[in-house]
Scaffold this motif. Structure first.
Motif, PDB file in Angstrom:
ATOM      1  N   GLU A 119      34.721  25.828  50.820  1.00 29.64           N
ATOM      2  CA  GLU A 119      35.024  27.168  51.326  1.00 29.64           C
ATOM      3  C   GLU A 119      34.086  28.201  50.702  1.00 29.64           C
ATOM      4  OE1 GLU A 119      38.691  30.355  51.272  1.00 29.64           O
ATOM      5  OE2 GLU A 119      39.174  28.213  51.166  1.00 29.64           O
ATOM      6  N   PHE A 120      33.865  28.087  49.396  1.00 27.43           N
ATOM      7  CA  PHE A 120      32.957  28.989  48.689  1.00 27.43           C
ATOM      8  C   PHE A 120      31.560  28.911  49.309  1.00 27.43           C
ATOM      9  CE2 PHE A 120      29.774  29.644  45.327  1.00 27.43           C
ATOM     10  CZ  PHE A 120      30.123  30.907  44.882  1.00 27.43           C
ATOM     11  N   GLU A 121      31.087  27.687  49.551  1.00 26.68           N
ATOM     12  CA  GLU A 121      29.757  27.505  50.116  1.00 26.68           C
ATOM     13  C   GLU A 121      29.665  28.075  51.526  1.00 26.68           C
ATOM     14  OE1 GLU A 121      28.398  23.460  49.764  1.00 26.68           O
ATOM     15  OE2 GLU A 121      28.721  23.465  47.586  1.00 26.68           O
ATOM     16  N   SER A 122      30.699  27.879  52.313  1.00 26.91           N
ATOM     17  CA  SER A 122      30.693  28.396  53.678  1.00 26.91           C
ATOM     18  C   SER A 122      30.525  29.916  53.674  1.00 26.91           C
ATOM     19  CB  SER A 122      31.989  27.996  54.381  1.00 26.91           C
ATOM     20  OG  SER A 122      32.045  28.553  55.659  1.00 26.91           O
ATOM     21  N   GLU A 123      31.267  30.576  52.816  1.00 32.86           N
ATOM     22  CA  GLU A 123      31.185  32.039  52.723  1.00 32.86           C
ATOM     23  C   GLU A 123      29.814  32.483  52.200  1.00 32.86           C
ATOM     24  OE1 GLU A 123      34.132  34.424  52.620  1.00 32.86           O
ATOM     25  OE2 GLU A 123      35.513  32.939  53.430  1.00 32.86           O
ATOM     26  N   LEU A 124      29.308  31.795  51.195  1.00 36.14           N
ATOM     27  CA  LEU A 124      28.007  32.143  50.628  1.00 36.14           C
ATOM     28  C   LEU A 124      26.892  31.933  51.650  1.00 36.14           C
ATOM     29  CD1 LEU A 124      26.298  33.032  48.187  1.00 36.14           C
ATOM     30  CD2 LEU A 124      26.213  30.624  47.505  1.00 36.14           C
ATOM     31  N   PHE A 125      26.954  30.843  52.391  1.00 37.46           N
ATOM     32  CA  PHE A 125      25.917  30.552  53.374  1.00 37.46           C
ATOM     33  C   PHE A 125      25.897  31.606  54.473  1.00 37.46           C
ATOM     34  CE2 PHE A 125      25.995  25.682  52.489  1.00 37.46           C
ATOM     35  CZ  PHE A 125      25.557  25.913  51.204  1.00 37.46           C
ATOM     36  N   GLU A 126      27.070  32.126  54.844  1.00 34.32           N
ATOM     37  CA  GLU A 126      27.113  33.210  55.836  1.00 34.32           C
ATOM     38  C   GLU A 126      26.354  34.418  55.341  1.00 34.32           C
ATOM     39  OE1 GLU A 126      30.891  34.373  57.534  1.00 34.32           O
ATOM     40  OE2 GLU A 126      31.569  32.268  57.544  1.00 34.32           O
ATOM     41  N   VAL A 127      26.559  34.771  54.071  1.00 32.98           N
ATOM     42  CA  VAL A 127      25.856  35.932  53.492  1.00 32.98           C
ATOM     43  C   VAL A 127      24.349  35.659  53.458  1.00 32.98           C
ATOM     44  CG1 VAL A 127      25.512  37.268  51.362  1.00 32.98           C
ATOM     45  CG2 VAL A 127      27.823  36.681  52.108  1.00 32.98           C
ATOM     46  N   LEU A 128      23.964  34.473  53.001  1.00 30.94           N
ATOM     47  CA  LEU A 128      22.537  34.144  52.946  1.00 30.94           C
ATOM     48  C   LEU A 128      21.912  34.166  54.327  1.00 30.94           C
ATOM     49  CD1 LEU A 128      22.588  31.282  50.298  1.00 30.94           C
ATOM     50  CD2 LEU A 128      21.882  33.662  49.952  1.00 30.94           C
ATOM     51  N   ASP A 129      22.601  33.610  55.300  1.00 33.59           N
ATOM     52  CA  ASP A 129      22.073  33.597  56.665  1.00 33.59           C
ATOM     53  C   ASP A 129      21.991  35.001  57.245  1.00 33.59           C
ATOM     54  OD1 ASP A 129      21.733  30.874  56.586  1.00 33.59           O
ATOM     55  OD2 ASP A 129      23.641  30.444  57.624  1.00 33.59           O
ATOM     56  N   ASP A 130      22.972  35.871  56.930  1.00 31.64           N
ATOM     57  CA  ASP A 130      22.967  37.243  57.422  1.00 31.64           C
ATOM     58  C   ASP A 130      21.744  38.012  56.919  1.00 31.64           C
ATOM     59  OD1 ASP A 130      25.266  36.849  58.826  1.00 31.64           O
ATOM     60  OD2 ASP A 130      26.581  37.874  57.393  1.00 31.64           O
ATOM     61  N   PHE A 131      21.301  37.681  55.729  1.00 33.44           N
ATOM     62  CA  PHE A 131      20.146  38.381  55.161  1.00 33.44           C
ATOM     63  C   PHE A 131      18.866  37.566  55.246  1.00 33.44           C
ATOM     64  CE2 PHE A 131      23.767  40.537  53.353  1.00 33.44           C
ATOM     65  CZ  PHE A 131      23.396  41.862  53.485  1.00 33.44           C
ATOM     66  N   ASN A 132      18.899  36.518  56.081  1.00 31.99           N
ATOM     67  CA  ASN A 132      17.730  35.679  56.351  1.00 31.99           C
ATOM     68  C   ASN A 132      17.126  35.038  55.108  1.00 31.99           C
ATOM     69  OD1 ASN A 132      17.722  36.045  59.179  1.00 31.99           O
ATOM     70  ND2 ASN A 132      16.846  38.084  58.870  1.00 31.99           N
ATOM     71  N   TYR A 133      17.960  34.672  54.179  1.00 35.31           N
ATOM     72  CA  TYR A 133      17.451  33.985  52.969  1.00 35.31           C
ATOM     73  C   TYR A 133      17.475  32.507  53.210  1.00 35.31           C
ATOM     74  CZ  TYR A 133      17.981  38.392  50.474  1.00 35.31           C
ATOM     75  OH  TYR A 133      17.888  39.681  50.056  1.00 35.31           O
TER      76      TYR A 133
END
Length: 133
Positions: A119-133
Protein backbone atom coordinates in the motif's frame (compact mmCIF):
# COMPACT_ATOMS: atom_id res chain seq x y z
CA UNK A 1 37.23 -12.02 1.42
CA UNK A 2 39.38 -14.92 0.28
CA UNK A 3 40.69 -15.30 3.81
CA UNK A 4 37.14 -15.43 5.16
CA UNK A 5 36.10 -17.99 2.54
CA UNK A 6 39.08 -20.19 3.50
CA UNK A 7 38.18 -19.85 7.19
CA UNK A 8 34.59 -20.80 6.38
CA UNK A 9 35.65 -23.95 4.54
CA UNK A 10 37.99 -24.92 7.38
CA UNK A 11 35.19 -24.39 9.93
CA UNK A 12 32.82 -26.48 7.83
CA UNK A 13 35.35 -29.29 7.76
CA UNK A 14 36.18 -29.05 11.49
CA UNK A 15 32.68 -28.46 12.90
CA UNK A 16 30.66 -30.49 10.41
CA UNK A 17 27.64 -28.22 10.81
CA UNK A 18 24.06 -29.14 10.10
CA UNK A 19 21.81 -26.81 8.14
CA UNK A 20 18.86 -26.08 10.42
CA UNK A 21 16.88 -23.96 7.95
CA UNK A 22 17.14 -21.64 4.98
CA UNK A 23 16.44 -17.90 4.98
CA UNK A 24 15.72 -15.78 1.94
CA UNK A 25 18.14 -12.88 1.63
CA UNK A 26 19.03 -10.29 -0.95
CA UNK A 27 22.73 -10.91 -1.52
CA UNK A 28 25.31 -8.65 -3.09
CA UNK A 29 26.13 -9.78 -6.60
CA UNK A 30 22.93 -11.72 -7.14
CA UNK A 31 20.78 -10.75 -10.10
CA UNK A 32 17.71 -8.88 -8.81
CA UNK A 33 16.55 -11.76 -6.70
CA UNK A 34 16.50 -13.30 -3.29
CA UNK A 35 18.47 -16.44 -2.63
CA UNK A 36 18.05 -19.09 0.00
CA UNK A 37 20.94 -18.93 2.46
CA UNK A 38 21.62 -21.81 4.84
CA UNK A 39 21.48 -21.25 8.60
CA UNK A 40 23.76 -23.62 10.47
CA UNK A 41 23.56 -25.10 13.94
CA UNK A 42 27.04 -23.71 14.66
CA UNK A 43 27.05 -19.98 15.40
CA UNK A 44 30.70 -19.63 14.33
CA UNK A 45 29.74 -20.56 10.78
CA UNK A 46 26.73 -18.24 10.71
CA UNK A 47 28.98 -15.41 11.93
CA UNK A 48 31.58 -15.99 9.24
CA UNK A 49 28.82 -16.03 6.58
CA UNK A 50 27.71 -12.66 7.97
CA UNK A 51 31.30 -11.35 7.89
CA UNK A 52 31.68 -12.46 4.26
CA UNK A 53 28.49 -10.62 3.28
CA UNK A 54 29.73 -7.48 5.07
CA UNK A 55 33.08 -7.70 3.24
CA UNK A 56 31.21 -7.96 -0.08
CA UNK A 57 29.15 -4.87 0.81
CA UNK A 58 32.25 -2.88 1.68
CA UNK A 59 33.97 -3.92 -1.55
CA UNK A 60 30.94 -3.06 -3.68
CA UNK A 61 30.51 0.30 -1.95
CA UNK A 62 34.22 1.09 -2.44
CA UNK A 63 33.98 0.25 -6.16
CA UNK A 64 30.82 2.34 -6.61
CA UNK A 65 32.36 5.30 -4.80
CA UNK A 66 35.47 5.10 -6.96
CA UNK A 67 33.27 5.31 -10.08
CA UNK A 68 31.37 8.39 -8.83
CA UNK A 69 32.99 11.08 -11.00
CA UNK A 70 30.67 14.03 -10.49
CA UNK A 71 29.80 15.96 -7.33
CA UNK A 72 26.02 15.29 -7.43
CA UNK A 73 26.71 11.56 -7.15
CA UNK A 74 29.11 12.11 -4.27
CA UNK A 75 26.46 14.21 -2.54
CA UNK A 76 24.01 11.33 -2.95
CA UNK A 77 26.52 8.93 -1.40
CA UNK A 78 26.96 11.35 1.51
CA UNK A 79 23.20 11.55 2.04
CA UNK A 80 22.80 7.78 1.92
CA UNK A 81 25.58 7.36 4.48
CA UNK A 82 24.04 9.97 6.76
CA UNK A 83 20.66 8.25 6.51
CA UNK A 84 22.23 4.90 7.30
CA UNK A 85 24.08 6.42 10.23
CA UNK A 86 21.23 8.44 11.72
CA UNK A 87 17.98 6.86 10.55
CA UNK A 88 18.65 3.19 9.89
CA UNK A 89 16.17 2.16 12.59
CA UNK A 90 13.34 4.32 11.26
CA UNK A 91 10.52 2.29 9.63
CA UNK A 92 9.89 4.98 6.99
CA UNK A 93 13.53 4.67 5.89
CA UNK A 94 13.21 0.93 5.32
CA UNK A 95 9.82 1.27 3.63
CA UNK A 96 11.13 3.96 1.29
CA UNK A 97 14.29 2.03 0.39
CA UNK A 98 12.26 -1.10 -0.40
CA UNK A 99 9.83 1.02 -2.44
CA UNK A 100 12.67 2.60 -4.42
CA UNK A 101 14.15 -0.84 -5.03
CA UNK A 102 10.82 -1.90 -6.56
CA UNK A 103 10.28 1.35 -8.46
CA UNK A 104 13.75 1.14 -10.01
CA UNK A 105 13.34 -2.62 -10.60
CA UNK A 106 16.23 -3.63 -8.34
CA UNK A 107 13.88 -6.03 -6.55
CA UNK A 108 11.29 -8.13 -8.37
CA UNK A 109 7.63 -7.31 -7.73
CA UNK A 110 6.95 -10.55 -5.88
CA UNK A 111 9.41 -9.61 -3.10
CA UNK A 112 7.49 -7.74 -0.42
CA UNK A 113 7.40 -7.38 3.33
CA UNK A 114 3.61 -7.44 3.33
CA UNK A 115 0.35 -5.68 2.45
CA UNK A 116 1.26 -2.52 4.39
CA UNK A 117 4.42 -2.18 2.27
CA UNK A 118 2.46 -2.77 -0.93
CA UNK A 119 0.00 0.00 0.00
CA UNK A 120 2.85 2.37 0.88
CA UNK A 121 4.52 1.68 -2.46
CA UNK A 122 1.30 2.17 -4.40
CA UNK A 123 0.82 5.61 -2.87
CA UNK A 124 4.47 6.58 -3.35
CA UNK A 125 4.49 5.45 -6.98
CA UNK A 126 1.44 7.64 -7.68
CA UNK A 127 3.32 10.67 -6.37
CA UNK A 128 6.45 9.78 -8.36
CA UNK A 129 4.44 9.23 -11.52
CA UNK A 130 2.52 12.51 -11.01
CA UNK A 131 5.81 14.39 -10.99
CA UNK A 132 7.33 12.33 -13.82
CA UNK A 133 10.13 10.89 -11.70
Amino acid sequence: MDKLEIQKEKLKRDLQPIITKYEEQFLIGEENDLVEVPVYDKEELNQIEHDIEKAKLIEKFRNMLNRAEHQPYLDTFKLVLELLDKAQHEPVFHKTIEALAHYLEVLPDWVSTGPEQDEFESELFEVLDDFNY
